[in-house]
Design a protein around this motif. Structure first.
Motif, PDB file in Angstrom:
ATOM      1  N   MET A 176       0.904  -1.337  -0.130  1.00  0.00           N
ATOM      2  CA  MET A 176      -0.051   0.153  -0.033  1.00  0.00           C
ATOM      3  C   MET A 176       0.912   1.186  -0.082  1.00  0.00           C
ATOM      4  O   MET A 176       1.843   1.307   0.682  1.00  0.00           O
ATOM      5  CB  MET A 176      -0.992  -0.020   1.329  1.00  0.00           C
ATOM      6  CG  MET A 176      -1.779   1.282   1.366  1.00  0.00           C
ATOM      7  SD  MET A 176      -2.684   1.124   2.664  1.00  0.00           S
ATOM      8  CE  MET A 176      -3.825   2.666   2.685  1.00  0.00           C
ATOM      9  N   ILE A 177       0.331   2.254  -0.756  1.00  0.00           N
ATOM     10  CA  ILE A 177       1.116   3.444  -0.801  1.00  0.00           C
ATOM     11  C   ILE A 177       0.404   4.449  -0.223  1.00  0.00           C
ATOM     12  O   ILE A 177      -0.974   4.815  -0.459  1.00  0.00           O
ATOM     13  CB  ILE A 177       1.485   4.013  -2.302  1.00  0.00           C
ATOM     14  CG1 ILE A 177       2.381   2.847  -2.941  1.00  0.00           C
ATOM     15  CG2 ILE A 177       2.099   5.347  -2.322  1.00  0.00           C
ATOM     16  CD1 ILE A 177       2.560   2.895  -4.509  1.00  0.00           C
ATOM     17  N   LEU A 211       0.240   8.568   0.315  1.00  0.00           N
ATOM     18  CA  LEU A 211       0.813   9.962   0.391  1.00  0.00           C
ATOM     19  C   LEU A 211       0.083  10.691   1.211  1.00  0.00           C
ATOM     20  O   LEU A 211      -0.926  10.883   1.366  1.00  0.00           O
ATOM     21  CB  LEU A 211       0.551  10.458  -1.355  1.00  0.00           C
ATOM     22  CG  LEU A 211       0.766   9.408  -2.566  1.00  0.00           C
ATOM     23  CD1 LEU A 211       0.341  10.082  -3.626  1.00  0.00           C
ATOM     24  CD2 LEU A 211       2.557   9.116  -2.428  1.00  0.00           C
ATOM     25  N   SER A 269       2.329  -1.202  -5.723  1.00  0.00           N
ATOM     26  CA  SER A 269       1.429  -1.450  -5.221  1.00  0.00           C
ATOM     27  C   SER A 269      -0.082  -1.395  -5.946  1.00  0.00           C
ATOM     28  O   SER A 269      -0.052  -0.487  -6.724  1.00  0.00           O
ATOM     29  CB  SER A 269       1.147  -0.594  -3.799  1.00  0.00           C
ATOM     30  OG  SER A 269       0.136  -1.077  -3.056  1.00  0.00           O
ATOM     31  N   LEU A 324      -3.432   2.835  -3.473  1.00  0.00           N
ATOM     32  CA  LEU A 324      -2.917   4.006  -3.020  1.00  0.00           C
ATOM     33  C   LEU A 324      -3.659   4.839  -2.405  1.00  0.00           C
ATOM     34  O   LEU A 324      -5.083   4.894  -2.767  1.00  0.00           O
ATOM     35  CB  LEU A 324      -2.334   4.792  -4.512  1.00  0.00           C
ATOM     36  CG  LEU A 324      -1.662   6.180  -4.207  1.00  0.00           C
ATOM     37  CD1 LEU A 324      -0.551   6.455  -5.218  1.00  0.00           C
ATOM     38  CD2 LEU A 324      -2.496   7.209  -4.353  1.00  0.00           C
ATOM     39  N   CYS A 381      -4.268   8.909  -0.890  1.00  0.00           N
ATOM     40  CA  CYS A 381      -3.534  10.180  -0.898  1.00  0.00           C
ATOM     41  C   CYS A 381      -4.319  10.997  -0.097  1.00  0.00           C
ATOM     42  O   CYS A 381      -5.452  11.460  -0.474  1.00  0.00           O
ATOM     43  CB  CYS A 381      -3.340  10.628  -2.392  1.00  0.00           C
ATOM     44  SG  CYS A 381      -2.729  12.529  -2.608  1.00  0.00           S
ATOM     45  N   LEU A 401       0.810  11.496  -8.990  1.00  0.00           N
ATOM     46  CA  LEU A 401      -0.250  10.663  -9.092  1.00  0.00           C
ATOM     47  C   LEU A 401      -0.123   9.625 -10.392  1.00  0.00           C
ATOM     48  O   LEU A 401      -0.708   8.614 -10.538  1.00  0.00           O
ATOM     49  CB  LEU A 401      -1.620  11.221  -9.123  1.00  0.00           C
ATOM     50  CG  LEU A 401      -2.094  11.793  -7.541  1.00  0.00           C
ATOM     51  CD1 LEU A 401      -3.232  12.380  -7.832  1.00  0.00           C
ATOM     52  CD2 LEU A 401      -2.052  10.739  -6.370  1.00  0.00           C
ATOM     53  N   PHE A 451       2.314   6.816 -10.307  1.00  0.00           N
ATOM     54  CA  PHE A 451       1.904   5.566  -9.909  1.00  0.00           C
ATOM     55  C   PHE A 451       0.752   4.847 -10.575  1.00  0.00           C
ATOM     56  O   PHE A 451       0.361   3.806 -10.489  1.00  0.00           O
ATOM     57  CB  PHE A 451       1.426   5.897  -8.194  1.00  0.00           C
ATOM     58  CG  PHE A 451       2.724   5.747  -7.377  1.00  0.00           C
ATOM     59  CD1 PHE A 451       3.496   4.831  -7.279  1.00  0.00           C
ATOM     60  CD2 PHE A 451       2.907   6.790  -6.775  1.00  0.00           C
ATOM     61  CE1 PHE A 451       4.910   4.886  -6.503  1.00  0.00           C
ATOM     62  CE2 PHE A 451       4.009   7.308  -5.983  1.00  0.00           C
ATOM     63  CZ  PHE A 451       4.760   6.090  -5.930  1.00  0.00           C
ATOM     64  N   MET A 480      -6.894   3.619  -6.561  1.00  0.00           N
ATOM     65  CA  MET A 480      -6.424   4.950  -5.925  1.00  0.00           C
ATOM     66  C   MET A 480      -7.555   5.854  -5.137  1.00  0.00           C
ATOM     67  O   MET A 480      -8.634   6.010  -5.682  1.00  0.00           O
ATOM     68  CB  MET A 480      -5.927   5.848  -7.220  1.00  0.00           C
ATOM     69  CG  MET A 480      -5.050   5.025  -7.995  1.00  0.00           C
ATOM     70  SD  MET A 480      -4.337   5.935  -9.369  1.00  0.00           S
ATOM     71  CE  MET A 480      -3.387   7.351  -8.583  1.00  0.00           C
TER      72      MET A 480
END
Length: 241
Positions: free
Chosen positions: A1-2, A4, A74, A77, A79, A113, A116, A128
Motif C-alpha cells: 500500500m502507498i 501519500l 502497489s 494508493l 492520497c 499520481l 503511480f 487509487m
C-alpha cells in the motif's frame, strides 16, 4: 500500500481501518516530508499489526527524482496530501502562500499520481483513493486559491477515473467537508458539519469496498454543496462565504 501524506490524521486512521479489516501488505510505503515524525507511526504499525512499513521522503515544494521510486509497486494508493495555507483575506496576494497551495494540492501532486497510475495501468489492477475537497465545487471568497487547486484535482481525478476504467484500475474521489484535524485547528467549525478522522476513515473504507466513484465524508455536504453550486451568480457574488 502507498500512502501519500502519511502524517495526515485521516490517512493514518484509514491505514489502521484497512489493517483492522485483515488486509496486510508486503510493504506499506509511507510518503512524507517529515520522516522523523512518520517513523513513530511506522513503529506503531509494526507493534500493533506486525505490518512492515517503509518511510519514503517526498516534499512537493521541491523537484522530485522519480527514479528513486522505481522499486515501489502497489495495487492500493491512498492520497491525503494537502495544504490549506492562509485564507484569501490574509494571503490572496502572498506569492509564496499561493505557490505552495497550488504546488501541494495540484501542480506537483499530479505528476506523482500519474507516476503511480501508470504503474497500476501496466499491471491492470489497482485502487487509487484521493482526498480532494468540497472547496473545489465553487470558488468562495474565503479560500478560492485553495478551492481552485482542489477543483483542478477533482477534474483530474474524474478524467483519470474515466481513462483507467478500461484498464481495471479504479479511482475514487473523496470530498471531506469540515474535518477535526491539525490542518483546521483553531478554525470555528460547526460540530454538526465536522467529522473526526475515524469517522472519515470508516466512511472511506466502506466506499472503497463498494468501489464508489465519489464520496462525501458526511452525506450532508452533498446537499450543502448542491445548494451552493446552484445559487445564481448575481446573488452569490454579494455573499460572504
Amino acid at each position: 500500500m502507498i500512502v501519500l501524506g502519511s502524517n495526515s490524521e485521516i490517512a493514518q486512521a484509514f491505514v489502521e481501518r484497512v489493517l483492522d479489516g485483515g488486509e496486510r501488505f508486503k510493504t506499506l510505503y509511507l510518503f512524507t516530508s517529515t520522516p522523523e515524525v512518520t517513523e513513530r507511526f511506522a513503529k506503531h504499525l509494526e507493534v500493533r499489526f506486525m505490518q512492515h512499513s517503509e518511510v519514503v521522503f517526498m516534499d512537493l515544494t521541491q523537484n522530485i527524482d522519480f527514479s528513486k521510486w522505481d522499486y515501489i509497486q502497489s495495487s492500493l494508493l491512498f492520497c491525503a496530501t494537502g495544504y490549506l495555507g492562509v485564507g484569501t483575506d490574509e494571503g490572496l496576494y502572498n506569492r509564496k502562500n499561493t505557490e505552495k497551495i497550488v504546488d501541494v494540492n495540484y501542480a506537483k501532486l499530479i505528476p506523482v499520481l500519474n507516476y503511480f497510475a501508470e504503474k497500476m495501468e501496466r499491471t491492470r489492477q489497482g485502487n487509487m483513493i484521493v482526498l480532494s475537497s468540497v472547496a473545489g465545487e465553487r470558488g468562495r471568497q474565503s479560500n478560492f486559491i485553495y478551492g481552485s487547486a482542489k477543483a483542478g484535482l477533482t477534474a483530474y481525478l474524474s478524467g483519470l477515473r474515466n481513462y483507467l476504467h478500461s484498464k481495471k484500475v479504479h479511482v475514487m474521489t473523496v470530498k471531506p467537508g469540515f474535518m477535526d484535524t491539525k490542518m483546521t485547528e483553531g478554525l470555528p467549525l460547526n460540530p454538526a458539519l465536522t467529522a473526526s478522522p475515524k469517522q472519515a476513515a470508516d466512511g472511506i473504507f466502506r466506499a472503497y469496498k463498494l468501489k464508489k466513484n465519489t464520496v462525501y465524508v458526511l452525506p450532508i455536504w452533498r446537499l450543502i454543496m448542491c445548494v451552493i453550486r446552484n445559487i445564481p451568480e448575481f446573488i452569490f457574488k454579494k455573499m460572504k462565504l
